[in-house]
Motif scaffolding. Structure first.
Motif, short mmCIF file in Angstrom:
data_model
loop_
_atom_site.label_atom_id
_atom_site.label_comp_id
_atom_site.label_asym_id
_atom_site.label_seq_id
_atom_site.Cartn_x
_atom_site.Cartn_y
_atom_site.Cartn_z
N GLY A 57 0.81 -1.21 0.00
CA GLY A 57 0.00 0.00 0.00
C GLY A 57 0.84 1.26 0.00
N GLY A 58 0.57 2.12 -0.98
CA GLY A 58 1.36 3.34 -1.14
C GLY A 58 0.61 4.57 -0.71
N GLY A 59 -0.10 4.51 0.43
CA GLY A 59 -0.65 5.72 1.03
C GLY A 59 0.46 6.48 1.73
N SER A 60 0.10 7.59 2.37
CA SER A 60 1.14 8.41 3.01
C SER A 60 1.90 7.61 4.06
CB SER A 60 0.52 9.65 3.64
OG SER A 60 -0.56 9.30 4.50
N ASN A 61 1.21 6.75 4.79
CA ASN A 61 1.90 5.95 5.82
C ASN A 61 2.81 4.91 5.19
OD1 ASN A 61 1.11 6.95 8.44
ND2 ASN A 61 -0.98 6.37 7.87
N ALA A 68 -0.64 -3.49 -8.41
CA ALA A 68 -0.09 -4.71 -7.81
C ALA A 68 -0.79 -5.01 -6.48
CB ALA A 68 1.42 -4.53 -7.61
N PRO A 69 -2.04 -5.50 -6.56
CA PRO A 69 -2.76 -5.77 -5.32
C PRO A 69 -2.24 -7.03 -4.63
CG PRO A 69 -4.09 -6.41 -7.22
CD PRO A 69 -2.82 -5.80 -7.76
N SER A 113 -8.15 13.63 0.48
CA SER A 113 -7.72 14.66 1.43
C SER A 113 -7.16 15.87 0.70
CB SER A 113 -6.66 14.09 2.38
OG SER A 113 -5.52 13.68 1.65
N GLY A 167 -6.07 8.34 11.89
CA GLY A 167 -6.22 9.07 10.63
C GLY A 167 -5.53 10.41 10.60
N ARG A 221 -8.42 -10.93 5.59
CA ARG A 221 -8.20 -11.42 4.23
C ARG A 221 -6.73 -11.75 3.95
NH1 ARG A 221 -7.80 -9.64 -1.05
NH2 ARG A 221 -7.72 -7.41 -0.63
N GLN A 235 -8.95 -5.66 6.51
CA GLN A 235 -8.34 -6.40 5.40
C GLN A 235 -7.19 -7.27 5.89
OE1 GLN A 235 -6.05 -5.90 1.14
NE2 GLN A 235 -6.77 -4.02 2.06
N VAL A 255 -4.14 10.43 -0.61
CA VAL A 255 -3.44 11.69 -0.94
C VAL A 255 -3.14 11.68 -2.44
CG1 VAL A 255 -1.49 13.19 -0.36
CG2 VAL A 255 -2.42 11.66 1.39
N VAL A 293 -13.12 7.20 6.51
CA VAL A 293 -11.94 7.96 6.07
C VAL A 293 -10.76 7.89 7.04
CG1 VAL A 293 -13.35 9.62 4.76
CG2 VAL A 293 -12.73 10.16 7.13
N GLY A 326 -2.77 6.58 -2.11
CA GLY A 326 -3.91 6.27 -1.24
C GLY A 326 -4.86 7.45 -1.20
C1 LIG Z 1 -12.30 12.09 1.64
C2 LIG Z 1 -11.15 12.19 2.63
C3 LIG Z 1 -10.75 13.44 3.09
C4 LIG Z 1 -9.70 13.55 4.00
N1 LIG Z 1 -9.24 14.80 4.34
C5 LIG Z 1 -8.08 14.89 5.04
C6 LIG Z 1 -7.43 16.14 5.14
O1 LIG Z 1 -7.86 17.14 4.54
N2 LIG Z 1 -6.28 16.20 5.86
C7 LIG Z 1 -5.74 15.08 6.47
O2 LIG Z 1 -4.68 15.19 7.12
N3 LIG Z 1 -6.33 13.88 6.35
C8 LIG Z 1 -7.47 13.75 5.63
N4 LIG Z 1 -8.04 12.53 5.43
C9 LIG Z 1 -7.45 11.35 6.11
C10 LIG Z 1 -6.13 10.93 5.50
O3 LIG Z 1 -6.16 11.10 4.11
C11 LIG Z 1 -5.84 9.47 5.85
O4 LIG Z 1 -5.91 9.29 7.25
C12 LIG Z 1 -4.44 9.07 5.40
O5 LIG Z 1 -4.24 9.38 4.04
C13 LIG Z 1 -4.25 7.59 5.63
O6 LIG Z 1 -3.06 7.16 5.04
P1 LIG Z 1 -2.69 5.61 4.97
O7 LIG Z 1 -1.36 5.54 4.33
O8 LIG Z 1 -2.88 5.02 6.31
O9 LIG Z 1 -3.80 4.94 4.04
P2 LIG Z 1 -4.33 5.29 2.62
O10 LIG Z 1 -4.01 6.68 2.25
O11 LIG Z 1 -5.77 4.92 2.63
O12 LIG Z 1 -3.50 4.36 1.65
C14 LIG Z 1 -3.64 2.97 1.63
C15 LIG Z 1 -3.12 2.46 0.31
O13 LIG Z 1 -3.04 1.04 0.36
C16 LIG Z 1 -3.50 0.52 -0.87
N5 LIG Z 1 -3.91 -0.86 -0.64
C17 LIG Z 1 -4.92 -1.29 0.13
N6 LIG Z 1 -4.99 -2.63 0.10
C18 LIG Z 1 -3.97 -3.05 -0.70
C19 LIG Z 1 -3.51 -4.33 -1.10
N7 LIG Z 1 -4.09 -5.47 -0.72
N8 LIG Z 1 -2.43 -4.40 -1.93
C20 LIG Z 1 -1.80 -3.28 -2.34
N9 LIG Z 1 -2.21 -2.04 -1.98
C21 LIG Z 1 -3.28 -1.93 -1.17
C22 LIG Z 1 -4.62 1.44 -1.26
O14 LIG Z 1 -4.93 1.37 -2.64
C23 LIG Z 1 -4.04 2.79 -0.85
O15 LIG Z 1 -3.29 3.36 -1.90
C24 LIG Z 1 -9.07 12.39 4.51
C25 LIG Z 1 -9.47 11.13 4.05
C26 LIG Z 1 -10.48 11.02 3.09
C27 LIG Z 1 -10.86 9.68 2.57
#
Ligand SMILES: Cc1cc2nc3c(=O)[nH]c(=O)nc-3n(C[C@H](O)[C@H](O)[C@H](O)COP(=O)(O)OP(=O)(O)OC[C@H]3O[C@@H](n4cnc5c(N)ncnc54)[C@H](O)[C@@H]3O)c2cc1C
Length: 545
Positions: A13-17, A255-256, A61, A502, A295, A291, A45, A462, A43
């Motif tokens: 997963g390539g979210g911010s974390n 690449a899930p 976000s 979050g 899963r 997940q 962002v 979210v 993710g």
């Molecule tokens: C609509 C919305 C508005 C928001 N507004 C704000 C804001 O303004 N400011 C703020 O600070 N925060 C905001 N947030 C919250 C913030 O964006 C999230 O808390 C933060 O981005 C979480 O990061 P993460 O890396 O944990 O997960 P995510 O950003 O959700 O990334 C997870 C990644 O994992 C990938 N993934 C999942 N399962 C798999 C798998 N099996 N195989 C491969 N890849 C996978 C997903 O595709 C995704 O790219 C908002 C969130 C949303 C949804």
């Protein structure tokens, strides 16, 4: 897709974390592969031009006060990778029922004098909160972002406590948003700012935790603002990705990961498409808790207590978001004295409590509380001069039992989404007559559309799970797993489902990476085989040394 057969670590997963975790591991010299399910990383962002080619929309976000304040994100020095922050003239605006505005401005004197102009003395009360925050706020943020217990920043915070009122300050941080500002302010302006910000997470306004969250966000607004990346939220992701690749990391999109392979209680690889990638050190999962434990890891590999506790895991509410391309700025009935980037729409404090009560009761709110982003106001690069790239979102129950207007069922099919979007839009029209005439295009993302674009947004949630106190800190995501470690050796939870939850601060990813690095010190490094393409799944994994 040419995947390596074996790496030190895989980040799922390539979210911010995930990106923060991957960067930290690459910095430590680990051969790290990041696997992202979607065609684009980031993710929640990300930005896109799907609605209109001349308009950049932040798909999820948009404003990043926590990123600006987070030592984790700041420590990546992303400005070296092209990141530029922008600010709207004002941080936040909240129009009341009579169209008068409450404004939070990054200039303390302006915020305080606007509050004072409404009720003499409220400016001084605001300054007093700001002065306390200047002393202890950054240390509190450090405490929040560290794994529990945050020993070093905790000692620092204790040392500063006497200067901000000792136990009275501790108590005030535990006081709900409903009563926190009760005696200090005579007008409703500060209370509206506090309550609107507290509702960025799903803590009831009369519960402990809401006062702290509201204070955290308004004081971040006052001190670092609500900045946005110049050019779109995706620029923040691009900077993190470029830094990772620059430090030797590898990113694969589309690449899930479908399974984490476990051998003798240890994560030994991941399965993606029809290939297996083995790991020498660790798997870091930037995925939701549901997940991971429902899963990716087989139930046979988990203690029955984990499965039992996961049954009590609670999601945060679902979300409906509208993106707009507008031919001009929002025609506010009364122009705010300074144009805000973020706008909150709720007529009064009472309306906010009704909104939250309806959500809790499973009812689709009749007067949804709107969070709005005037993105071109914050960053002129988002759309052509004179236009506005705008979004508005609100929350709806995960399980709809009724509709306060008696028309929707919660199926969120195309027709229901359109009707609910009209209800949301009506709230903007109330304060900005003629708004609809400026719409060039609008896009509605309901719970299913959000989840289809990012599997972590389960049911349109979210924040990776409720932010209520009983699912925070040592209880996040479940009691007994309050750190990044999981019941599986070499597997770490790196997403917002882990403490501190979050928002874009990167701490969940950094905590997971630190835990993985510490864990690896305890296990001998196995022999590193030559790199070759991913191993087809029908070939059994080599036995671990
Ligand atoms: C609509 C919305 C508005 C928001 N507004 C704000 C804001 O303004 N400011 C703020 O600070 N925060 C905001 N947030 C919250 C913030 O964006 C999230 O808390 C933060 O981005 C979480 O990061 P993460 O890396 O944990 O997960 P995510 O950003 O959700 O990334 C997870 C990644 O994992 C990938 N993934 C999942 N399962 C798999 C798998 N099996 N195989 C491969 N890849 C996978 C997903 O595709 C995704 O790219 C908002 C969130 C949303 C949804």
């Amino acid at each position: 897709m040419a995947l390596p057969a074996e790496v030190d670590a895989v980040v799922i997963g390539g979210g911010s974390n995930g990106l923060v975790a991957a960067n930290r591991l690459a910095d430590a010299g680990w051969d790290t592969l990041l696997l992202e399910a979607q065609p684009d990383i980031g993710g929640a962002v990300r930005s896109d031009r799907e609605l209109h080619p001349h308009f950049v929309q932040d798909t999820f976000s948009a404003f990043y006060p926590m990123a600006a304040a987070s030592p984790v994100i700041r420590g990546l020095h992303l400005e070296r990778y092209g990141l530029r922050w922008c600010h709207a003239p004002a941080v936040l605006g909240h129009p009341r029922a009579d169209d008068s505005w409450v404004i939070l401005h990054r200039d303390l004197e302006i915020t305080a004098s606007l509050l004072d102009a409404e009720h003499r003395g409220d400016g001084a009360a605001w300054r007093a909160i700001h002065d306390q925050w200047q002393i202890i706020g950054p240390t509190l943020i450090e405490c929040l972002l560290r794994p529990f217990p945050p020993v070093r920043p905790g000692i620092k915070a204790l040392a500063k406590l006497p200067r901000v009122g000792g136990l009275s300050f501790v108590r005030s941080m535990l006081t709900p948003a409903s009563t926190l500002f009760g005696h200090a302010f005579s007008g409703d302006g500060a209370q509206l700012l506090l309550a609107g910000n507290a509702l960025h997470a799903d803590i009831p306004l009369d519960a402990a935790g809401s006062g702290f969250l509201g204070t955290l966000l308004i004081m971040l607004g006052q001190t670092v603002g609500f900045p946005v990346p110049q050019g779109g939220a995706g620029k923040l992701t691009e900077a993190m990705r470029d830094r990772f690749v620059d430090h030797g990391g590898q990113v694969e999109t589309s690449a899930p990961v479908s399974k984490i392979d476990i051998h003798s209680g240890r994560a030994v690889g991941v399965e993606v498409h029809d290939q297996l990638v083995r790991v020498r050190r660790a798997v870091l999962a930037d995925v939701g808790a549901e997940q991971l434990y429902g899963r990716l890891v087989s139930a046979d590999d988990l203690p029955s207590s984990t499965l039992a506790k996961m049954r009590a895991f609670r999601r945060d509410p679902a979300t409906v978001k509208i993106d707009y391309a507008l031919s001009g700025p929002v025609p506010w009935a009364e122009q705010p004295p300074y144009a805000p980037g973020t706008v909150h729409i709720a007529d009064s404090y009472e309306e906010l409590t009704t909104f939250y009560g309806q959500l809790n009761a499973g009812a689709v709110p009749d007067k949804p509380f709107l969070l709005i982003g005037q993105m071109t106001t914050a960053d002129p690069m988002r759309s052509p001069a004179g236009t506005e790239s705008l979004w508005a979102y609100t929350h709806v129950p995960q399980e709809v039992r009724s509709d306060a207007c008696g028309e929707l069922t919660g199926s969120w099919d195309a027709s229901e989404l359109e009707r609910f979007a009209d209800r949301m839009q009506g709230r903007i029209e109330q304060h900005a007559p003629g708004f609809a005439d400026r719409i060039i295009a609008r896009r509605i993302l309901g719970p299913a559309q959000l989840e289809a674009r990012n599997a972590n947004l389960v049911g349109g949630s979210v924040n990776g799970g409720t932010a209520a106190l009983d699912q925070q800190v040592v209880f996040r995501p479940i009691p007994g797993l309050g750190r990044a470690n999981t019941p599986i050796r070499g597997l770490y939870l790196a997403s917002a489902a882990a403490h501190p939850g979050g928002s874009v601060h990167g701490a969940c990813g950094m905590n997971a990476a630190r835990a993985a690095l510490a864990g690896a010190k305890l296990t001998p490094r196995p022999r590193v085989p030559r790199r070759r393409p991913g191993i087809p799944l029908d070939q059994p994994p080599a036995p671990r040394p």
